[in-house]
Design a protein around this motif. Structure first.
Motif, mmCIF file in Angstrom:
data_model
loop_
_atom_site.group_PDB
_atom_site.id
_atom_site.type_symbol
_atom_site.label_atom_id
_atom_site.label_comp_id
_atom_site.label_asym_id
_atom_site.label_seq_id
_atom_site.Cartn_x
_atom_site.Cartn_y
_atom_site.Cartn_z
ATOM 1 N N ASP A 7 -9.250 2.698 -16.540
ATOM 2 C CA ASP A 7 -7.858 2.908 -16.927
ATOM 3 C C ASP A 7 -7.010 2.950 -15.668
ATOM 4 N N VAL A 8 -5.716 3.091 -15.823
ATOM 5 C CA VAL A 8 -4.818 3.019 -14.673
ATOM 6 C C VAL A 8 -5.012 4.210 -13.728
ATOM 7 N N GLY A 9 -5.464 5.335 -14.254
ATOM 8 C CA GLY A 9 -5.743 6.488 -13.387
ATOM 9 C C GLY A 9 -6.872 6.189 -12.422
ATOM 10 N N ARG A 10 -7.961 5.576 -12.935
ATOM 11 C CA ARG A 10 -9.067 5.214 -12.063
ATOM 12 C C ARG A 10 -8.643 4.080 -11.137
ATOM 13 N N TRP A 11 -7.750 3.202 -11.623
ATOM 14 C CA TRP A 11 -7.221 2.134 -10.766
ATOM 15 C C TRP A 11 -6.549 2.731 -9.537
ATOM 16 N N PHE A 12 -5.678 3.735 -9.741
ATOM 17 C CA PHE A 12 -5.006 4.367 -8.597
ATOM 18 C C PHE A 12 -6.024 4.965 -7.634
ATOM 19 N N GLN A 13 -7.049 5.628 -8.155
ATOM 20 C CA GLN A 13 -8.070 6.223 -7.296
ATOM 21 C C GLN A 13 -8.741 5.155 -6.430
ATOM 22 N N PHE A 14 -9.144 4.070 -7.085
ATOM 23 C CA PHE A 14 -9.873 3.011 -6.394
ATOM 24 C C PHE A 14 -8.981 2.273 -5.396
ATOM 25 N N ALA A 15 -7.786 1.867 -5.821
ATOM 26 C CA ALA A 15 -6.881 1.110 -4.954
ATOM 27 C C ALA A 15 -6.506 1.901 -3.714
ATOM 28 N N ILE A 16 -6.195 3.183 -3.885
ATOM 29 C CA ILE A 16 -5.759 3.989 -2.738
ATOM 30 C C ILE A 16 -6.928 4.296 -1.811
ATOM 31 N N ALA A 17 -8.102 4.508 -2.370
ATOM 32 C CA ALA A 17 -9.285 4.711 -1.524
ATOM 33 C C ALA A 17 -9.581 3.450 -0.722
ATOM 34 N N MET A 18 -9.460 2.300 -1.356
ATOM 35 C CA MET A 18 -9.688 1.031 -0.647
ATOM 36 C C MET A 18 -8.652 0.802 0.443
ATOM 37 N N GLU B 146 -18.174 -1.536 -2.545
ATOM 38 C CA GLU B 146 -19.175 -0.911 -3.410
ATOM 39 C C GLU B 146 -19.403 0.570 -3.107
ATOM 40 N N PRO B 147 -19.573 0.970 -1.835
ATOM 41 C CA PRO B 147 -19.710 2.413 -1.581
ATOM 42 C C PRO B 147 -18.492 3.213 -2.026
ATOM 43 N N VAL B 148 -17.309 2.614 -1.882
ATOM 44 C CA VAL B 148 -16.086 3.294 -2.311
ATOM 45 C C VAL B 148 -16.117 3.508 -3.817
ATOM 46 N N ALA B 149 -16.462 2.452 -4.538
ATOM 47 C CA ALA B 149 -16.524 2.562 -5.996
ATOM 48 C C ALA B 149 -17.570 3.583 -6.428
ATOM 49 N N THR B 150 -18.753 3.532 -5.798
ATOM 50 C CA THR B 150 -19.821 4.470 -6.145
ATOM 51 C C THR B 150 -19.390 5.913 -5.929
ATOM 52 N N ASP B 151 -18.728 6.173 -4.808
ATOM 53 C CA ASP B 151 -18.252 7.522 -4.521
ATOM 54 C C ASP B 151 -17.269 8.024 -5.572
ATOM 55 N N LEU B 152 -16.585 7.082 -6.211
ATOM 56 C CA LEU B 152 -15.605 7.453 -7.245
ATOM 57 C C LEU B 152 -16.227 7.492 -8.636
ATOM 58 N N GLY B 153 -17.512 7.215 -8.708
ATOM 59 C CA GLY B 153 -18.175 7.237 -10.004
ATOM 60 C C GLY B 153 -17.934 5.989 -10.824
ATOM 61 N N LEU B 154 -17.570 4.890 -10.173
ATOM 62 C CA LEU B 154 -17.358 3.633 -10.873
ATOM 63 C C LEU B 154 -18.640 2.814 -10.828
ATOM 64 N N ASN C 100 0.823 -1.210 0.000
ATOM 65 C CA ASN C 100 0.000 0.000 0.000
ATOM 66 C C ASN C 100 0.857 1.261 0.000
ATOM 67 N N THR C 101 1.943 1.240 0.789
ATOM 68 C CA THR C 101 2.864 2.381 0.813
ATOM 69 C C THR C 101 3.476 2.607 -0.560
ATOM 70 N N ALA C 102 3.842 1.509 -1.209
ATOM 71 C CA ALA C 102 4.417 1.625 -2.550
ATOM 72 C C ALA C 102 3.401 2.195 -3.538
ATOM 73 N N GLU C 103 2.167 1.702 -3.476
ATOM 74 C CA GLU C 103 1.135 2.203 -4.368
ATOM 75 C C GLU C 103 0.973 3.708 -4.228
ATOM 76 N N GLU C 104 0.939 4.167 -2.990
ATOM 77 C CA GLU C 104 0.708 5.584 -2.741
ATOM 78 C C GLU C 104 1.861 6.442 -3.232
ATOM 79 N N ALA C 105 3.098 5.924 -3.103
ATOM 80 C CA ALA C 105 4.257 6.665 -3.618
ATOM 81 C C ALA C 105 4.268 6.656 -5.144
ATOM 82 N N ILE C 106 3.991 5.493 -5.714
ATOM 83 C CA ILE C 106 4.004 5.391 -7.179
ATOM 84 C C ILE C 106 2.886 6.238 -7.784
ATOM 85 N N SER C 107 1.762 6.373 -7.061
ATOM 86 C CA SER C 107 0.667 7.182 -7.600
ATOM 87 C C SER C 107 1.090 8.633 -7.808
#
Length: 568
Positions: free
Chosen positions: A450-461, A475-483, A383-390
């Protein structure tokens, strides 16, 4: 899946600190660049299978440079006062210090950072810095009582530094002198010096241990430490009389000089843990001897690790049946560690190497480097790596390719529905089936968006859900992101097993077994796990660096401390 690109340790004398020394091109065609890049493909830092499957109480590793001219062993431990792994080795080494007395010259170092404004930073915060400081004062003022204080404080490390006074009283240290040092400039200077040393020597992990200047990577128990001291003293000490010298075993390492970063150090270290009498012989694949080994044993990958027949005489081999499962019997008395146990991934054949890179979809020569990062959705290190790479992604979007992947295991913990997706337990995740489901949902977001939405979803999760509740929390997380949750669900139902199979194949192909594992243009990333660390490596992969490479992502006055561990 995202669309792929086309082809790519009680001292008895005053501490003596040691100082150890740290350690224009012809333009190429695209084909030349590809082969050059492939030839420098790094071997993954293998989380070796043989370590995972063998339950031994002490895994010994002897340093390569035993003392021959001195009857004193210099020992340095770098720790963080509130780190449980640091306190573990202090507790284990204390009886050895007591037993060998003046034959050990011990120094306790402390890990931390000094910011540009002079402030100090430690992984577990200010209380750890204060704990480090009082122990540094004890080492300076009463080194013969240092370990008494440390062991007492370790009894309840969670209350460090507040327990130092009661411990000083109990262990008969000079409480007044310690208080003056601790609260004054002397203590501040001591810890400042200690942190500076740890930075200069690039020590970031607690514990980091040196015996006579050689990094120690063996077991962290009293028996192992005693064996190492005896090794350093060439067993010329009365306390070593009862210790049997290990069986000598020759290990031949077949490597390739073309693979400049195929580093066998980790596998060698693990081998020494199991077989302390191991001696090394290195052979390059391009030599006559190397070619003969390749042909004789039909070797496909480097590095290859071949042990001579004396391995069967070792205590480890005789007492651990499971260990043998990680070896191939070569039929002539010799044994080779299986490639999947070492993480060997450098193909000795050029054509096979190129095919491996095609599988990642890497194109070289297009001035658009690719970062492939393997994680588990609820591994904190990942998770730390994801957030830095984002952060790097948002800066370099459109200039570089970012491709997330997942670490998949087969038959994890014996398999079954607690960990695995399928009835055959081929596709499993370390933190359970809920984590695996989340891995696959995230892959669906990658495919359907796309990978941009992937970063949004993964980091929110990462922040809003966990490995226990992700199946209902997502599901609420995805909905809040417009997925669209139905789109993700349909994708999961249709593609989950295929996604898992593809990721497992990539894990096996590139020797991935821990989260995070990061490759940049197919080369294993081994730098600092910070946004700037990832940016630096990415920028080095450009054929022509964009100007934004000159601007750091983080505040340069803040020195980040990022744990260097992994899930796996």
């Amino acid at each position: 899946m995202a669309k792929k690109k086309s082809v790519k340790k009680k001292t008895t004398k005053k501490t003596v600190k040691k100082t150890i020394k740290k350690r224009p091109v012809k333009k190429k065609t695209v084909a030349d660049q590809l082969l050059s890049k492939v030839n420098t493909h790094k071997q993954p830092l293998a989380l070796i299978l043989i370590i995972a499957i063998v339950g031994v109480s002490a895994l010994y590793i002897l340093s390569d440079k035993p003392t021959t001219s001195s009857n004193v062993v210099d020992v340095e431990f770098f720790i963080m006062s509130q780190c449980p792994y640091g306190t573990q080795v202090e507790n284990a080494f204390a009886p050895v210090l007591e037993e060998f007395g003046s034959s050990i010259n011990f120094n306790l170092g402390f890990i931390g950072k000094v910011n540009d404004d002079g402030s100090l930073q430690s992984l577990h915060g200010q209380k750890e810095i204060d704990g480090n400081r009082i122990q540094a004062c004890a080492q300076e003022l009463q080194p013969e009582k240092l370990m008494d204080l440390v062991l007492c404080m370790n009894e309840n490390a969670g209350t460090i530094p507040d327990n130092w006074q009661s411990c000083a009283k109990r262990e008969n240290l000079d409480e007044k002198a310690l208080q003056e040092c601790y609260a004054g400039t002397q203590g501040q200077n001591l810890i400042l010096d200690a942190f500076t040393q740890s930075v200069e020597r690039q020590v970031t992990g607690s514990p980091t241990m040196y015996f006579n200047g050689v990094l120690y990577g063996g077991a962290r128990d009293t028996a192992a430490f005693k064996l190492e001291i005896c090794n350093q003293l060439n067993f010329k000490h009365s306390k070593c009389d009862s210790i049997q010298k290990p069986v000598e075993v020759e290990l031949t390492i077949l490597n390739s000089e073309d693979c400049t970063s195929c580093n066998p150090a980790q596998v060698v270290g693990a081998s020494k843990q199991f077989f302390p009498g191991v001696t090394l012989k290195e052979v390059d694949a391009s030599t006559k001897e190397g070619k003969a080994l390749i042909e004789k044993y039909d070797l496909k990958l480097a590095p290859a690790y071949i042990f001579d027949s004396t391995i069967t005489q070792t205590a480890t081999w005789k007492s651990n049946e499971q260990l043998k499962n990680a070896f191939v019997d070569l039929g002539d008395g010799n044994y080779r560690i299986m490639d999947q146990s070492t993480g060997a991934s450098y193909y000795l054949d050029d054509t096979e190497r190129l095919k491996a890179f095609e599988r990642l979809g890497i194109t070289l020569g297009d001035n658009k480097p690719q970062i492939d990062f393997y994680v588990m959705s609820y591994c904190p290190y990942g998770n730390t790596a994801e957030e830095a790479i984002s952060q790097v992604f948002h800066k370099f979007e459109g200039l570089a390719e970012f491709t997330p992947h997942y670490v998949i295991y087969s038959n994890y913990q014996g398999g079954g529905p607690k960990y695995c997706l399928d009835a055959d337990s081929k596709y499993c995740s370390m933190h359970g089936i809920t984590e695996l489901n989340q891995n696959l949902r995230e892959m669906c977001v990658l495919q359907e968006y796309d990978v941009g939405r992937w970063f949004q979803f993964a980091i929110a999760m990462n922040s809003k859900c966990n490995y226990e509740n992700a199946d209902t929390c997502w599901e609420p997380v995805a909905t809040d992101l417009g997925l669209d949750t139905q789109t993700i669900t349909d994708c999961f139902d249709t593609n989950a097993e295929a996604f898992a199979a593809n990721e497992l194949a990539l894990n096996n192909l590139f020797g991935v077994s821990g989260s995070p594992t990061v490759f940049i243009d197919g080369t294993l990333f081994s730098g600092q796990r910070t946004a700037d660390g990832y940016q630096k490596a990415l920028c080095e992969a450009f054929d022509e660096k964009p100007s934004i490479c000159d601007t750091p992502l983080g505040d340069p006055s803040v020195k980040q401390i990022v744990p260097s561990g992994a899930c796996g």
